[in-house]
Write an enzyme that holds these catalytic residues in place. Structure first.
Site, mmCIF file in Angstrom:
data_model
loop_
_atom_site.group_PDB
_atom_site.id
_atom_site.type_symbol
_atom_site.label_atom_id
_atom_site.label_comp_id
_atom_site.label_asym_id
_atom_site.label_seq_id
_atom_site.Cartn_x
_atom_site.Cartn_y
_atom_site.Cartn_z
ATOM 1 N N HIS A 14 0.874 -1.201 0.000
ATOM 2 C CA HIS A 14 0.000 0.000 0.000
ATOM 3 C C HIS A 14 0.897 1.232 0.000
ATOM 4 O O HIS A 14 1.489 1.580 1.018
ATOM 5 C CB HIS A 14 -0.905 0.015 1.234
ATOM 6 C CG HIS A 14 -1.864 1.176 1.250
ATOM 7 N ND1 HIS A 14 -3.221 1.023 1.345
ATOM 8 C CD2 HIS A 14 -1.664 2.512 1.173
ATOM 9 C CE1 HIS A 14 -3.807 2.204 1.330
ATOM 10 N NE2 HIS A 14 -2.875 3.138 1.232
ATOM 11 N N HIS A 16 1.575 5.386 -1.660
ATOM 12 C CA HIS A 16 1.234 6.572 -2.466
ATOM 13 C C HIS A 16 2.534 7.159 -2.997
ATOM 14 O O HIS A 16 3.394 7.581 -2.216
ATOM 15 C CB HIS A 16 0.525 7.623 -1.608
ATOM 16 C CG HIS A 16 -0.743 7.130 -1.000
ATOM 17 N ND1 HIS A 16 -1.964 7.251 -1.629
ATOM 18 C CD2 HIS A 16 -0.986 6.464 0.159
ATOM 19 C CE1 HIS A 16 -2.902 6.710 -0.874
ATOM 20 N NE2 HIS A 16 -2.332 6.216 0.218
ATOM 21 N N ARG A 18 2.414 9.556 -5.618
ATOM 22 C CA ARG A 18 2.109 10.878 -6.212
ATOM 23 C C ARG A 18 2.574 10.931 -7.662
ATOM 24 O O ARG A 18 2.704 9.914 -8.320
ATOM 25 C CB ARG A 18 2.720 12.027 -5.393
ATOM 26 C CG ARG A 18 2.508 11.931 -3.872
ATOM 27 C CD ARG A 18 1.054 11.815 -3.487
ATOM 28 N NE ARG A 18 0.883 11.991 -2.045
ATOM 29 C CZ ARG A 18 -0.154 11.563 -1.364
ATOM 30 N NH1 ARG A 18 -1.111 10.881 -1.954
ATOM 31 N NH2 ARG A 18 -0.255 11.791 -0.082
ATOM 32 N N ASN A 42 -5.027 7.422 -6.124
ATOM 33 C CA ASN A 42 -5.720 8.676 -5.767
ATOM 34 C C ASN A 42 -4.931 9.919 -6.180
ATOM 35 O O ASN A 42 -4.607 10.775 -5.372
ATOM 36 C CB ASN A 42 -6.073 8.718 -4.268
ATOM 37 C CG ASN A 42 -4.863 8.656 -3.352
ATOM 38 O OD1 ASN A 42 -3.840 8.078 -3.701
ATOM 39 N ND2 ASN A 42 -4.960 9.256 -2.185
ATOM 40 N N LYS A 100 -9.238 -0.229 -6.073
ATOM 41 C CA LYS A 100 -9.286 0.439 -4.777
ATOM 42 C C LYS A 100 -10.626 1.115 -4.560
ATOM 43 O O LYS A 100 -11.080 1.897 -5.402
ATOM 44 C CB LYS A 100 -8.160 1.485 -4.709
ATOM 45 C CG LYS A 100 -8.138 2.287 -3.430
ATOM 46 C CD LYS A 100 -7.683 1.470 -2.240
ATOM 47 C CE LYS A 100 -7.927 2.184 -0.923
ATOM 48 N NZ LYS A 100 -6.723 2.682 -0.304
ATOM 49 N N HIS A 137 -10.526 1.245 1.561
ATOM 50 C CA HIS A 137 -10.340 2.237 2.624
ATOM 51 C C HIS A 137 -11.598 2.135 3.479
ATOM 52 O O HIS A 137 -12.654 2.614 3.080
ATOM 53 C CB HIS A 137 -10.169 3.642 2.024
ATOM 54 C CG HIS A 137 -9.935 4.688 3.068
ATOM 55 N ND1 HIS A 137 -8.724 5.298 3.261
ATOM 56 C CD2 HIS A 137 -10.756 5.204 4.023
ATOM 57 C CE1 HIS A 137 -8.803 6.149 4.269
ATOM 58 N NE2 HIS A 137 -10.034 6.111 4.744
ATOM 59 N N HIS A 175 -4.741 -0.562 5.808
ATOM 60 C CA HIS A 175 -4.280 0.217 6.967
ATOM 61 C C HIS A 175 -5.243 0.138 8.143
ATOM 62 O O HIS A 175 -5.825 1.143 8.543
ATOM 63 C CB HIS A 175 -3.998 1.678 6.576
ATOM 64 C CG HIS A 175 -4.985 2.323 5.627
ATOM 65 N ND1 HIS A 175 -6.347 2.308 5.828
ATOM 66 C CD2 HIS A 175 -4.808 3.003 4.484
ATOM 67 C CE1 HIS A 175 -6.948 2.954 4.857
ATOM 68 N NE2 HIS A 175 -6.028 3.381 4.019
ATOM 69 N N LEU A 220 -5.124 9.242 7.790
ATOM 70 C CA LEU A 220 -6.426 8.574 7.790
ATOM 71 C C LEU A 220 -6.263 7.108 7.418
ATOM 72 O O LEU A 220 -5.434 6.800 6.569
ATOM 73 C CB LEU A 220 -7.363 9.277 6.806
ATOM 74 C CG LEU A 220 -7.845 10.653 7.309
ATOM 75 C CD1 LEU A 220 -8.538 11.427 6.198
ATOM 76 C CD2 LEU A 220 -8.778 10.493 8.511
ATOM 77 N N ASP A 248 1.402 2.582 3.609
ATOM 78 C CA ASP A 248 0.554 3.767 3.413
ATOM 79 C C ASP A 248 1.399 5.039 3.475
ATOM 80 O O ASP A 248 0.925 6.078 3.938
ATOM 81 C CB ASP A 248 -0.591 3.820 4.429
ATOM 82 C CG ASP A 248 -1.646 4.845 4.047
ATOM 83 O OD1 ASP A 248 -1.666 5.266 2.875
ATOM 84 O OD2 ASP A 248 -2.435 5.235 4.920
ATOM 85 N N HIS A 252 3.194 14.514 1.777
ATOM 86 C CA HIS A 252 2.595 15.828 1.494
ATOM 87 C C HIS A 252 3.675 16.862 1.785
ATOM 88 O O HIS A 252 4.410 16.745 2.768
ATOM 89 C CB HIS A 252 1.403 16.107 2.413
ATOM 90 C CG HIS A 252 0.205 15.264 2.144
ATOM 91 N ND1 HIS A 252 -0.660 15.512 1.100
ATOM 92 C CD2 HIS A 252 -0.278 14.164 2.775
ATOM 93 C CE1 HIS A 252 -1.632 14.606 1.115
ATOM 94 N NE2 HIS A 252 -1.414 13.773 2.120
ATOM 95 N N ALA A 264 -4.100 14.852 5.306
ATOM 96 C CA ALA A 264 -3.850 13.602 6.027
ATOM 97 C C ALA A 264 -2.768 12.813 5.310
ATOM 98 O O ALA A 264 -2.805 12.685 4.086
ATOM 99 C CB ALA A 264 -5.125 12.784 6.086
HETATM 100 C C1 NCD Z 1 -3.495 9.110 2.025
HETATM 101 C C2 NCD Z 1 -3.035 10.156 1.001
HETATM 102 O O1 NCD Z 1 -2.542 11.212 1.421
HETATM 103 O O2 NCD Z 1 -3.148 9.898 -0.192
HETATM 104 N N1 NCD Z 1 -3.560 9.715 3.319
HETATM 105 C C3 NCD Z 1 -3.525 9.084 4.507
HETATM 106 O O3 NCD Z 1 -3.674 9.753 5.536
HETATM 107 N N2 NCD Z 1 -3.323 7.795 4.606
HETATM 108 C C4 NCD Z 1 -4.799 8.531 1.604
HETATM 109 C C5 NCD Z 1 -5.234 7.327 2.392
HETATM 110 O O4 NCD Z 1 -4.664 6.245 2.258
HETATM 111 O O5 NCD Z 1 -6.169 7.469 3.189
HETATM 112 ZN ZN ZN Z 2 -3.262 5.091 1.608
#
Ligand code: NCD
Ligand code: ZN
Length: 353
Positions: A14, A16, A18, A42, A100, A137, A175, A220, A248, A252, A264
């Site tokens: 899992h 991200h 970007r 996402n 997803k 999620h 998660h 989150l 996860d 950011h 988040a």
């Molecule tokens: C994730 C994100 O920023 O893309 N944020 C997070 O707090 N985990 C999205 C997600 O997995 O909820």
């Molecule tokens: Zn995530």
């Protein structure tokens, strides 16, 4: 007490990554340790087409440092009006590894997610038939539900009924953050598994309020009270194949985190393996680290085990306060890594091979 651990090379189930400059800056932290990763869709706009996933996969591969083997496993973002045909075609063509499900407005870039889970039965039907994993999620977005109860309510109101309706569907509850989720997953008779992040194993919700409001620990599903952290640590180190690694990691930029409406997400990929190792050692379960990191995930996804290995040594390292995206060292464009300013006891010795 062992001072060195060699593991089969792990995967991150899992992640991200970007896009654009951020992708280029962060992917190397994952690819130098993990052989494969499930890539979250996402983006803005989200990945909802075969072409979109192919192009994103290519952008990821183009950003991986030279000489490193890394396989991004792509996912498609479910929406209210996604056609089952696209899902099936993308899966059959080996472009999508999984789909997803974000309940609409549940987290970062989820506005186009699913607004009514009961209205996408045709997607679930297709996935069950073609044996395509569904990644969830799991938070109920009913505004009357307390934010700390969203996961438990989702399990009872949505997950349980979906599993009942589609008993052969393979599902990962992503998660997980609660004892309720741990109990539900480990006692389930369905094809259900869960990923667990490093931060939910290390932190309880006090971290978000220590001396002030700390957005670095806001993610989150939100981090819960201590009893839940204990349950998650028990699950991760249990040696049960239904629990496996998914960081996860969700970077950011500083500017977006330092806001009155902070994003988040916790960026943990630079020290993820060391972070998990710390938990497993504290729990007296270092012998269970390899199966959690490198075996149970591939077994669930029915993919071969990795052949390479990676070594951790017991060597304290200080985690930097900021990771800068470029040499200009602009504060707003830095990212705070998980464990910033702390020491971790383990260090990755060799790059994956
Ligand atoms: C994730 C994100 O920023 O893309 N944020 C997070 O707090 N985990 C999205 C997600 O997995 O909820
Ligand atoms: Zn995530």
């Amino acid at each position: 007490m062992s001072d060195q651990i060699t593991l089969r090379q792990p995967d991150d189930w899992h992640l991200h990554l970007r896009d654009g400059k951020l992708l280029e800056s962060v992917v190397g932290y994952t690819s130098c340790v993990f052989r494969r990763a499930i890539i979250m869709p996402n983006l803005t706009p989200p990945i909802t087409t075969i072409q979109g996933a192919k192009h994103y996969r290519q952008r990821i591969l183009d950003s991986v440092p030279a000489g490193i083997s890394f396989t991004p496993l792509m996912t498609i973002y479910l929406t209210d009006d996604l056609s089952p045909k696209v899902l099936e075609e993308g899966f059959v063509q080996n472009v999508f590894t999984a789909a997803k499900l974000y309940p609409a407005n549940s987290t970062t870039n989820s506005a186009e997610g699913v607004s009514d889970i009961n209205a996408i039965n045709s997607l679930f039907e297709t996935m069950e038939r073609i044996d395509m994993p569904l990644l969830i999620h799991g938070e109920d977005m009913d505004p009357n539900v307390d934010v700390f109860d969203r996961e438990a309510v989702f399990i009872d109101r949505h997950l349980q009924p979906v599993l009942k309706r589609f008993p052969r569907l393979r599902v990962v509850l992503e998660h997980i953050t609660t004892e309720h989720a741990v109990d539900f997953v480990e006692t389930s008779t369905y094809n259900l598994a869960a990923t667990i992040t490093p931060h939910h194993l290390h932190l309880n919700r006090n971290a978000m309020f220590l001396g002030g409001l700390r957005s670095d620990f806001y993610c989150l599903p939100v981090i819960k009270r201590e009893s839940h952290r204990i349950a998650l640590r028990r699950a991760a180190t249990s040696g049960k194949s239904c629990f496996f690694l998914g960081t996860d990691s969700a970077p950011h930029m500083r500017g977006a985190k330092e806001s009155s409406c902070s994003c988040a997400g916790i960026f943990n990929s630079p020290y993820a393996l060391e972070s998990y190792a710390e938990v497993f050692e504290e729990e007296g379960a270092l012998d269970k680290l390899e199966s959690f990191c490198s075996e149970f995930g591939p077994a669930f996804y029915r993919l071969p085990l990795n052949k390479g290995s990676i070594t951790l040594i017991r060597k304290k390292q200080m985690i930097p306060q900021f990771i800068y995206l470029d040499n200009e060292r602009k504060h707003q464009e830095s990212i705070v890594p998980f464990h910033a300013g702390e020491y971790l006891n383990w260090s990755v010795l060799t790059q994956a091979n």
